[in-house]
Design a protein around this motif. Structure first.
Motif, PDB file in Angstrom:
ATOM      1  N   ALA A  31      -0.395   2.982   5.615  1.00  0.00           N
ATOM      2  CA  ALA A  31      -1.235   2.216   6.539  1.00  0.00           C
ATOM      3  C   ALA A  31      -2.340   1.470   5.807  1.00  0.00           C
ATOM      4  O   ALA A  31      -2.628   0.320   6.114  1.00  0.00           O
ATOM      5  N   THR A  57       2.002  -0.839   7.828  1.00  0.00           N
ATOM      6  CA  THR A  57       1.804  -0.310   9.181  1.00  0.00           C
ATOM      7  C   THR A  57       3.136   0.133   9.786  1.00  0.00           C
ATOM      8  O   THR A  57       3.215   1.182  10.433  1.00  0.00           O
ATOM      9  N   ASP A  61       4.014   3.831  11.029  1.00  0.00           N
ATOM     10  CA  ASP A  61       4.544   4.060  12.379  1.00  0.00           C
ATOM     11  C   ASP A  61       5.849   4.844  12.338  1.00  0.00           C
ATOM     12  O   ASP A  61       6.074   5.744  13.153  1.00  0.00           O
TER      13      ASP A  61
END
Length: 134
Positions: A31, A57, A61
């Motif tokens: 991230a 990201t 996720d």
């Protein structure tokens, strides 16, 4: 014979659970691309690249999906409900697919961003990308 099948299924579920937890935890660095724990400082130009950040990201996720699937798998294994177990395994497979896809995309984006760096930095970033891909 049925006891052996149940044992093998539980062993497979435990291995899948360990894999999901390990990959889920590994995705956390992506991230913010905090690579210091790996002994490497990612250049700011790479960390700030919007495509690299988006790919990071996506990997984070996917790691969260794996962690969620691991929780579901743990609960399903504890309950003994075969339907829950099957559903958790499907969720786990989805997470693994998303994780691998996101990791490949992140390595590609890092490699593309490294092209704009001076040669020594670009080489170091590409070498780190190859390690990440493994």
């Amino acid at each position: 014979m049925a006891g052996e099948e149940v044992y093998i299924a539980r062993l497979g579920a435990l291995l899948a659970l360990a894999l999901a937890r390990a990959l889920g935890d590994a995705g956390g660095f992506a991230a913010d691309l905090d690579t210091e724990q790996f002994g490497f400082q990612m250049p700011d130009a790479v960390v700030a690249d919007p495509a690299v950040r988006a790919a990071g990201t996506a990997l984070a996720d996917a790691g969260a999906v794996l962690s969620e699937a691991a929780d579901e798998l743990d609960a399903a294994e504890a309950s003994g409900d075969q339907g829950e177990l099957a559903s958790a395994l499907v969720h786990l497979l989805e997470g693994v697919y998303r994780f691998v896809d996101a990791a490949v995309h992140l390595v590609d984006r890092i490699d593309a961003a490294a092209a704009a760096l001076p040669a020594p930095d670009a080489d170091a970033v590409r070498a780190f990308g190859l390690l990440l891909a493994r």
